[in-house]
Design an enzyme around this catalytic site. Structure first.
Site, PDB file in Angstrom:
ATOM      1  N   GLU A  83       0.819  -1.218   0.000  1.00 24.62           N
ATOM      2  CA  GLU A  83       0.000   0.000   0.000  1.00 24.62           C
ATOM      3  C   GLU A  83       0.856   1.273   0.000  1.00 24.62           C
ATOM      4  OE1 GLU A  83      -2.929   0.176   3.125  1.00 24.62           O
ATOM      5  OE2 GLU A  83      -3.936   1.865   2.157  1.00 24.62           O
ATOM      6  N   LYS A 262      -7.388  -0.612  11.515  1.00 23.97           N
ATOM      7  CA  LYS A 262      -6.766  -0.986  10.232  1.00 23.97           C
ATOM      8  C   LYS A 262      -5.520  -0.120  10.008  1.00 23.97           C
ATOM      9  CE  LYS A 262      -6.133  -0.776   5.566  1.00 23.97           C
ATOM     10  NZ  LYS A 262      -5.214   0.107   4.837  1.00 23.97           N
ATOM     11  N   ASP A 278       3.626 -14.842  11.961  1.00 16.69           N
ATOM     12  CA  ASP A 278       2.263 -15.235  11.590  1.00 16.69           C
ATOM     13  C   ASP A 278       1.330 -14.032  11.803  1.00 16.69           C
ATOM     14  OD1 ASP A 278      -0.302 -16.250  11.494  1.00 16.69           O
ATOM     15  OD2 ASP A 278       0.157 -18.063  12.635  1.00 16.69           O
ATOM     16  N   HIS A 377      -1.961  10.674   0.919  1.00 19.32           N
ATOM     17  CA  HIS A 377      -2.062   9.291   0.433  1.00 19.32           C
ATOM     18  C   HIS A 377      -2.117   9.274  -1.098  1.00 19.32           C
ATOM     19  CE1 HIS A 377      -3.082   5.091   0.365  1.00 19.32           C
ATOM     20  NE2 HIS A 377      -4.242   5.329  -0.237  1.00 19.32           N
TER      21      HIS A 377
HETATM   22  P1  HMG Z   1       3.954  15.505   4.097  1.00 15.08           P
HETATM   23  O1  HMG Z   1       3.899  16.437   5.237  1.00 15.08           O
HETATM   24  O2  HMG Z   1       3.442  15.966   2.755  1.00 15.08           O
HETATM   25  O3  HMG Z   1       5.391  14.916   3.923  1.00 15.08           O
HETATM   26  O4  HMG Z   1       3.188  14.175   4.515  1.00 15.08           O
HETATM   27  P2  HMG Z   1       6.746  15.621   3.518  1.00 15.08           P
HETATM   28  O5  HMG Z   1       6.906  15.529   2.051  1.00 15.08           O
HETATM   29  O6  HMG Z   1       6.888  16.952   4.207  1.00 15.08           O
HETATM   30  O7  HMG Z   1       7.778  14.582   4.225  1.00 15.08           O
HETATM   31  C1  HMG Z   1       7.807  14.423   5.631  1.00 15.08           C
HETATM   32  C2  HMG Z   1       8.426  13.090   5.941  1.00 15.08           C
HETATM   33  O8  HMG Z   1       7.515  12.031   5.603  1.00 15.08           O
HETATM   34  C3  HMG Z   1       9.685  12.766   5.149  1.00 15.08           C
HETATM   35  O9  HMG Z   1      10.797  13.344   5.776  1.00 15.08           O
HETATM   36  C4  HMG Z   1       9.714  11.247   5.203  1.00 15.08           C
HETATM   37  O10 HMG Z   1      10.148  10.797   6.475  1.00 15.08           O
HETATM   38  C5  HMG Z   1       8.243  10.934   5.040  1.00 15.08           C
HETATM   39  P3  HMG Z   1      12.138  13.611   4.878  1.00 15.08           P
HETATM   40  O11 HMG Z   1      12.679  12.264   4.512  1.00 15.08           O
HETATM   41  O12 HMG Z   1      11.691  14.414   3.683  1.00 15.08           O
HETATM   42  O13 HMG Z   1      13.027  14.362   5.839  1.00 15.08           O
HETATM   43  N1  HMG Z   1       7.917  10.841   3.605  1.00 15.08           N
HETATM   44  C6  HMG Z   1       8.376   9.880   2.793  1.00 15.08           C
HETATM   45  N2  HMG Z   1       9.163   8.814   3.000  1.00 15.08           N
HETATM   46  C7  HMG Z   1       9.412   7.996   1.956  1.00 15.08           C
HETATM   47  N3  HMG Z   1       8.938   8.217   0.712  1.00 15.08           N
HETATM   48  C8  HMG Z   1       8.150   9.269   0.450  1.00 15.08           C
HETATM   49  C9  HMG Z   1       7.837  10.160   1.510  1.00 15.08           C
HETATM   50  N4  HMG Z   1       7.082  11.274   1.609  1.00 15.08           N
HETATM   51  C10 HMG Z   1       7.154  11.683   2.891  1.00 15.08           C
HETATM   52  N5  HMG Z   1       7.691   9.461  -0.769  1.00 15.08           N
HETATM   53  C11 HMG Z   1       2.603  11.881   4.389  1.00 15.08           C
HETATM   54  C12 HMG Z   1       3.061  13.105   3.606  1.00 15.08           C
HETATM   55  C13 HMG Z   1       2.225  10.789   3.417  1.00 15.08           C
HETATM   56  C14 HMG Z   1       3.754  11.408   5.280  1.00 15.08           C
HETATM   57  C15 HMG Z   1       1.399  12.306   5.290  1.00 15.08           C
HETATM   58  O14 HMG Z   1       0.405  12.906   4.496  1.00 15.08           O
HETATM   59  C16 HMG Z   1       0.779  11.167   6.050  1.00 15.08           C
HETATM   60  O15 HMG Z   1       1.323  10.667   6.999  1.00 15.08           O
HETATM   61  N6  HMG Z   1      -0.426  10.748   5.643  1.00 15.08           N
HETATM   62  C17 HMG Z   1      -1.103   9.586   6.203  1.00 15.08           C
HETATM   63  C18 HMG Z   1      -0.974   8.468   5.211  1.00 15.08           C
HETATM   64  C19 HMG Z   1      -1.493   7.149   5.719  1.00 15.08           C
HETATM   65  O16 HMG Z   1      -1.888   6.966   6.840  1.00 15.08           O
HETATM   66  N7  HMG Z   1      -1.476   6.172   4.832  1.00 15.08           N
HETATM   67  C20 HMG Z   1      -1.940   4.836   5.074  1.00 15.08           C
HETATM   68  C21 HMG Z   1      -2.934   4.456   4.035  1.00 15.08           C
HETATM   69  S1  HMG Z   1      -4.493   5.169   4.392  1.00 15.08           S
HETATM   70  C22 HMG Z   1      -5.184   3.965   5.427  1.00 15.08           C
HETATM   71  O17 HMG Z   1      -5.240   2.841   5.055  1.00 15.08           O
HETATM   72  C23 HMG Z   1      -5.426   4.160   6.875  1.00 15.08           C
HETATM   73  C24 HMG Z   1      -6.509   5.054   7.377  1.00 15.08           C
HETATM   74  O18 HMG Z   1      -7.776   4.764   6.857  1.00 15.08           O
HETATM   75  C25 HMG Z   1      -6.467   4.779   8.856  1.00 15.08           C
HETATM   76  C26 HMG Z   1      -7.417   5.616   9.641  1.00 15.08           C
HETATM   77  O19 HMG Z   1      -8.478   5.988   9.086  1.00 15.08           O
HETATM   78  O20 HMG Z   1      -7.115   5.847  10.831  1.00 15.08           O
HETATM   79  C27 HMG Z   1      -6.190   6.452   7.091  1.00 15.08           C
END
Ligand code: HMG
Length: 424
Positions: A83, A262, A278, A377
């Site tokens: 994901e 989740k 597991d 995301h």
């Molecule tokens: P942002 O503020 O736009 O990130 O957030 P950024 O570009 O400023 O980067 C900040 C840091 O995030 C980076 O630091 C990395 O550590 C990491 P840096 O290395 O630049 O010093 N990071 C990355 N690491 C690797 N590859 C990348 C990358 N981009 C950032 N491409 C972020 C962006 C996605 C982190 C933020 O929007 C976030 O945390 N969103 C949540 C995403 C999430 O939870 N995804 C899971 C899937 S959705 C789901 O299934 C669960 C859910 O339904 C659960 C729930 O409802 O509770 C949501």
């Protein structure tokens, strides 16, 4: 050897990341070679691990680099997930928590529970008394059924009975040391059946391990300074309040609780799978634990300490995790994962896993209560959409740029962008 800084790890190519691991001497020579060869499980080994095998099913193997601080140690965390945004979110939240002092964990215990369910017991109270009186002898029978774990310092510890419906159930708690212990517990439970039937004058319906591992609970806590939520004090305060409310929502609404949990398992499963454990056992135990007081609830809680200006997170989970046994020694990718983590023992690995789950949950709640989940995301999901549409590595940058600007970011749009790009 000069160790390389992890800054910019996410911007590197997979080959450069592998070089980084090599230069930081994180892997044994054997695992370094496996990584260079793409660490595939061989077909021969796969064919020994499951039935009717026709191939191997691969998934992305990623690293959450140098940010997960647990009980004073920073880990390079292997994560296997299909994901987008899971690894980015784990890295982001772990970084914030590291700046605030990291995670503190408590291992409440580390024993697995087995059960023998007896039925047709003529007098359950009398049978229960007899079984309790014979518990030392029963524990000896269990020890004899699996002497090797006793030699290693583990073995059966406690036996008790409970009457539930028509059943008299006998439980046994077993110290399984570094193993998850399903096989050894099942062997012990089956060995107890004849004597339990004799004592109870009833019959055994089944003898089996329970995945509700309430004798293997682990708690991770953290205190996140709200200044890391936003530079603007008022915004940080509002966000902390909303995140506390998000946690409360997951306590009262099972529909939200399921999604909240989740999100926690986005991180937990990724690490559990990477380390060859597991994940069905971990999932089943945790979801049963989420319903322990009769209603399914969010597994983590976040409270806002307004005086200290800190968001306080806590997550307790049953974590029956192993560092030996099962597929751990068979899958070369799992061996690489244990190398990356620097070979923690089972208790430490359980602490790392629960901490990662709490970090993952923090990232999701922060996104949900601020920008919404789609912003971060979908930015990362765009890559999957472009790939699904058939974009080549050369076409990828242009397709991504267009896709991120598009009103509807979906596969149809990605396909339309690609077709336009390919039209001379
Ligand atoms: P942002 O503020 O736009 O990130 O957030 P950024 O570009 O400023 O980067 C900040 C840091 O995030 C980076 O630091 C990395 O550590 C990491 P840096 O290395 O630049 O010093 N990071 C990355 N690491 C690797 N590859 C990348 C990358 N981009 C950032 N491409 C972020 C962006 C996605 C982190 C933020 O929007 C976030 O945390 N969103 C949540 C995403 C999430 O939870 N995804 C899971 C899937 S959705 C789901 O299934 C669960 C859910 O339904 C659960 C729930 O409802 O509770 C949501």
């Amino acid at each position: 050897m000069t160790k390389l800084s992890w800054t910019g790890f996410s911007k590197k190519t997979p080959q450069e990341r592998k070089e980084h691991l090599k230069k930081n001497a994180l892997l044994s020579q054997e695992n370094q070679d496996l990584l260079d060869k793409d660490q595939q499980l061989t077909l021969e080994t796969a064919n020994q691990m499951a039935e009717n095998v026709i191939g191997r099913f691969t998934l992305p193997f990623a690293v959450c680099p140098d940010v997960l601080l647990v009980d004073g140690v920073t880990y390079q965390v292997p994560m296997v997930t299909e994901e987008p945004s899971v690894v980015a979110a784990a890295s982001y939240a772990s970084k914030l928590i590291k700046r605030s002092g990291g995670f503190t964990t408590t291992i409440h215990n580390r024993q697995m529970i087995g059960q023998v369910a007896l039925f047709d017991v003529p007098d359950k109270d009398d049978a229960s008394r007899k079984i309790q009186a014979a518990s030392q002898n029963l524990i000896e029978i269990a020890k004899e059924a699996h002497p090797s774990i006793v030699k290693r310092g583990g073995g059966p510890r406690k036996l008790w009975t409970e009457t539930k419906g028509d059943f008299l159930i006998v439980y046994l708690a077993v110290d399984t040391q570094e193993a998850m212990g399903a096989n050894m517990v099942n062997t012990m439970m089956e060995a107890l059946v004849p004597e339990l039937e004799n004592l109870s004058k009833g019959q055994s319906l089944m003898a089996i391990l329970s995945n509700l591992a309430t004798e293997s609970l682990v708690t991770a806590t953290c205190r996140l300074s709200t200044r890391f939520l936003s530079r603007n004090k008022e915004e940080a305060h509002d966000l902390a309040k909303k995140m506390e409310m998000a946690s409360q929502l997951a306590q009262v609404d099972p529909y939200r609780a399921a999604t909240h949990n989740k999100g926690i398992f986005n991180g937990i499963d990724a690490l559990v799978i990477a380390t060859g454990n597991d994940w069905r056992a971990v999932e089943a135990g945790s979801h049963a634990y989420a319903s322990k007081d009769g209603s399914y609830r969010g597994l983590s809680t976040w409270t806002y300490d307004q005086e200290a200006k800190e968001l306080v997170g806590e997550l307790t989970l049953p974590m029956p995790i192993a560092t030996r046994g099962g597929s751990i020694g068979l899958n070369p990718s799992a061996s690489i994962a244990h190398d990356l983590l620097n070979h923690p023992d089972a208790k430490t690995l359980a602490s790392i896993i629960v901490s990662l789950g709490l970090a993952q949950n923090l990232a999701a709640l922060k996104a949900l209560t601020s920008t919404g989940i789609q912003a971060g995301h979908m930015k990362l999901q765009a890559k999957s959409l472009a790939l699904l549409a058939g974009a080549s590595p050369e076409e990828m940058p242009q397709v991504l740029a267009e896709l991120l600007k598009a009103k509807h970011m979906n596969q149809e749009t990605a396909q339309a962008i690609l077709e336009k790009l390919r039209t001379p």
